[in-house]
Write a protein that holds these residues in place. Sequence first.
Motif, PDB file in Angstrom:
ATOM      1  N   PHE A 145      15.204 -24.874  52.713  1.00 33.03           N
ATOM      2  CA  PHE A 145      13.917 -25.486  52.359  1.00 33.03           C
ATOM      3  C   PHE A 145      12.774 -24.839  53.126  1.00 33.03           C
ATOM      4  N   ASP A 146      12.992 -24.567  54.408  1.00 34.76           N
ATOM      5  CA  ASP A 146      11.937 -23.958  55.213  1.00 34.76           C
ATOM      6  C   ASP A 146      11.563 -22.581  54.676  1.00 34.76           C
ATOM      7  N   ALA A 147      12.565 -21.787  54.280  1.00 35.33           N
ATOM      8  CA  ALA A 147      12.282 -20.465  53.714  1.00 35.33           C
ATOM      9  C   ALA A 147      11.548 -20.579  52.382  1.00 35.33           C
ATOM     10  N   TYR A 187       8.544 -12.806  30.783  1.00 27.81           N
ATOM     11  CA  TYR A 187       8.593 -12.657  32.235  1.00 27.81           C
ATOM     12  C   TYR A 187       8.950 -13.992  32.896  1.00 27.81           C
ATOM     13  N   LEU A 188       8.311 -15.051  32.431  1.00 27.22           N
ATOM     14  CA  LEU A 188       8.584 -16.372  33.000  1.00 27.22           C
ATOM     15  C   LEU A 188      10.038 -16.772  32.775  1.00 27.22           C
ATOM     16  N   HIS A 189      10.511 -16.576  31.541  1.00 29.54           N
ATOM     17  CA  HIS A 189      11.897 -16.965  31.246  1.00 29.54           C
ATOM     18  C   HIS A 189      12.887 -16.131  32.050  1.00 29.54           C
ATOM     19  N   HIS A 190      12.612 -14.865  32.205  1.00 31.30           N
ATOM     20  CA  HIS A 190      13.506 -13.989  32.961  1.00 31.30           C
ATOM     21  C   HIS A 190      13.528 -14.387  34.446  1.00 31.30           C
ATOM     22  N   ALA A 191      12.360 -14.639  35.012  1.00 31.59           N
ATOM     23  CA  ALA A 191      12.292 -15.022  36.425  1.00 31.59           C
ATOM     24  C   ALA A 191      12.945 -16.381  36.662  1.00 31.59           C
ATOM     25  N   ALA A 192      12.757 -17.309  35.738  1.00 30.02           N
ATOM     26  CA  ALA A 192      13.372 -18.631  35.884  1.00 30.02           C
ATOM     27  C   ALA A 192      14.883 -18.547  35.761  1.00 30.02           C
ATOM     28  N   GLY A 193      15.379 -17.750  34.804  1.00 26.31           N
ATOM     29  CA  GLY A 193      16.819 -17.594  34.662  1.00 26.31           C
ATOM     30  C   GLY A 193      17.449 -16.999  35.904  1.00 26.31           C
ATOM     31  N   ALA A 194      16.786 -15.982  36.501  1.00 26.62           N
ATOM     32  CA  ALA A 194      17.311 -15.384  37.725  1.00 26.62           C
ATOM     33  C   ALA A 194      17.320 -16.393  38.874  1.00 26.62           C
ATOM     34  N   CYS A 201      17.624 -19.627  38.598  1.00 29.45           N
ATOM     35  CA  CYS A 201      18.693 -20.607  38.357  1.00 29.45           C
ATOM     36  C   CYS A 201      20.057 -20.023  38.695  1.00 29.45           C
ATOM     37  N   ARG A 202      20.279 -18.755  38.350  1.00 26.67           N
ATOM     38  CA  ARG A 202      21.557 -18.117  38.689  1.00 26.67           C
ATOM     39  C   ARG A 202      21.752 -18.042  40.201  1.00 26.67           C
ATOM     40  N   ASN A 203      20.673 -17.882  40.934  1.00 31.33           N
ATOM     41  CA  ASN A 203      20.741 -17.849  42.394  1.00 31.33           C
ATOM     42  C   ASN A 203      20.713 -19.249  43.019  1.00 31.33           C
ATOM     43  N   GLN A 204      20.765 -20.273  42.144  1.00 30.61           N
ATOM     44  CA  GLN A 204      20.764 -21.672  42.584  1.00 30.61           C
ATOM     45  C   GLN A 204      19.492 -22.031  43.353  1.00 30.61           C
ATOM     46  N   GLU A 205      18.410 -21.378  42.991  1.00 28.57           N
ATOM     47  CA  GLU A 205      17.125 -21.699  43.601  1.00 28.57           C
ATOM     48  C   GLU A 205      16.430 -22.829  42.860  1.00 28.57           C
ATOM     49  N   ILE A 206      16.736 -23.005  41.582  1.00 24.10           N
ATOM     50  CA  ILE A 206      16.246 -24.133  40.808  1.00 24.10           C
ATOM     51  C   ILE A 206      17.429 -24.743  40.078  1.00 24.10           C
ATOM     52  N   SER A 207      17.245 -25.970  39.593  1.00 28.20           N
ATOM     53  CA  SER A 207      18.323 -26.673  38.904  1.00 28.20           C
ATOM     54  C   SER A 207      18.323 -26.360  37.409  1.00 28.20           C
ATOM     55  N   ILE A 208      19.384 -26.777  36.751  1.00 25.29           N
ATOM     56  CA  ILE A 208      19.467 -26.615  35.297  1.00 25.29           C
ATOM     57  C   ILE A 208      18.371 -27.419  34.615  1.00 25.29           C
ATOM     58  N   VAL A 250      11.069 -23.932  43.285  1.00 24.55           N
ATOM     59  CA  VAL A 250      12.171 -23.639  44.207  1.00 24.55           C
ATOM     60  C   VAL A 250      12.065 -24.521  45.452  1.00 24.55           C
ATOM     61  N   ARG A 251      10.866 -24.669  45.976  1.00 25.13           N
ATOM     62  CA  ARG A 251      10.676 -25.516  47.159  1.00 25.13           C
ATOM     63  C   ARG A 251      11.069 -26.961  46.868  1.00 25.13           C
ATOM     64  N   ALA A 252      10.681 -27.461  45.705  1.00 27.80           N
ATOM     65  CA  ALA A 252      11.049 -28.830  45.339  1.00 27.80           C
ATOM     66  C   ALA A 252      12.564 -28.990  45.234  1.00 27.80           C
ATOM     67  N   HIS A 253      13.225 -27.979  44.662  1.00 31.58           N
ATOM     68  CA  HIS A 253      14.690 -28.031  44.533  1.00 31.58           C
ATOM     69  C   HIS A 253      15.365 -27.989  45.907  1.00 31.58           C
ATOM     70  N   ARG A 254      14.868 -27.160  46.795  1.00 30.51           N
ATOM     71  CA  ARG A 254      15.440 -27.068  48.134  1.00 30.51           C
ATOM     72  C   ARG A 254      15.233 -28.370  48.916  1.00 30.51           C
ATOM     73  N   PHE A 255      14.090 -28.983  48.740  1.00 35.12           N
ATOM     74  CA  PHE A 255      13.842 -30.242  49.443  1.00 35.12           C
ATOM     75  C   PHE A 255      14.766 -31.342  48.927  1.00 35.12           C
ATOM     76  N   ASP A 256      14.999 -31.344  47.619  1.00 34.95           N
ATOM     77  CA  ASP A 256      15.936 -32.320  47.056  1.00 34.95           C
ATOM     78  C   ASP A 256      17.347 -32.100  47.619  1.00 34.95           C
ATOM     79  N   GLY A 257      17.742 -30.838  47.764  1.00 33.28           N
ATOM     80  CA  GLY A 257      19.042 -30.552  48.358  1.00 33.28           C
ATOM     81  C   GLY A 257      19.121 -30.996  49.807  1.00 33.28           C
ATOM     82  N   TYR A 258      18.031 -30.848  50.527  1.00 35.90           N
ATOM     83  CA  TYR A 258      18.004 -31.305  51.925  1.00 35.90           C
ATOM     84  C   TYR A 258      18.141 -32.818  52.001  1.00 35.90           C
ATOM     85  N   GLN A 259      17.474 -33.534  51.120  1.00 34.10           N
ATOM     86  CA  GLN A 259      17.563 -34.993  51.121  1.00 34.10           C
ATOM     87  C   GLN A 259      18.993 -35.451  50.837  1.00 34.10           C
ATOM     88  N   LYS A 260      19.669 -34.807  49.905  1.00 31.00           N
ATOM     89  CA  LYS A 260      21.055 -35.161  49.608  1.00 31.00           C
ATOM     90  C   LYS A 260      21.970 -34.854  50.798  1.00 31.00           C
TER      91      LYS A 260
END
Length: 232
Positions: free
Chosen positions: A86-88, A120-127, A129-136, A165-175
């Motif tokens: 989350f910090d990163a 570009y947006l779809h490609h960046a978002a897909g990458a 998600c594959r890196n688990q930086e955002i959720s499905i 990505v930051r929102a997803h990481r913060f959610d993971g930290y809360q869990k």
Amino acid sequence: METAMHSFLVSVPQAAALWAVMLGAVLLATVVIARMQRRRPAAGPADRRSADDAEVAAERAAAAAARLRAEWDSAQERLDAAWAAFDAADKLARQAAKACAYPLISKRRKPGENAHRERYLHHAAGAACRNQEISIAQLNDIYAHRGWNPRLHPVMQESMLRQAVRAHRFDGYQKALKIERTAWQEAEAAAESLRALRLEAGAVSHAAATQPAADEQWWAEQWTTAELPAAA
């Protein structure tokens, strides 16, 4: 003749007294044995739990406490990793937001540029998600353009993606924090249970070591000086 008769007459009462004492001792022993058979108390359910049983229970509690402590340690490691992620992500989101502070040159867009920005947006978002930086769920929102404008400049899209990505990481930290708290509570409860069982095992072992045998205890209670036969 008179001397022999006198000796015989004198020894008869002594022999009779000796036989009376022996007979009394035999009768007393018979009564004591019968009384012991009738009055010996039966062991209750609590008395049947031996020191070995208490020690086995303590050993099992120790194994459970060690397992839960190991799970807590693992949960702490995952919590630390979640916070570092989350910090990163927060630092990258701040940097991307600073880049958006500079005004973009307004000019007429080339034909097909909006489609290029969307790809570009779809490609960046897909990458991401594959890196688990955002959720499905976040990826689906991006593909459906829910809260996302695919026509924005790639710099702005990158900033919004970093915020996701930051929102997803913060959610993971809360869990991870919730899991770590639960693991800590379970480990503390197991440690407290182990302490109680060890105290109980020590008390049972001490009682078993200091308590006399059943027969010895009964004889100590029943055999008193008042019941000893009187000397002849």
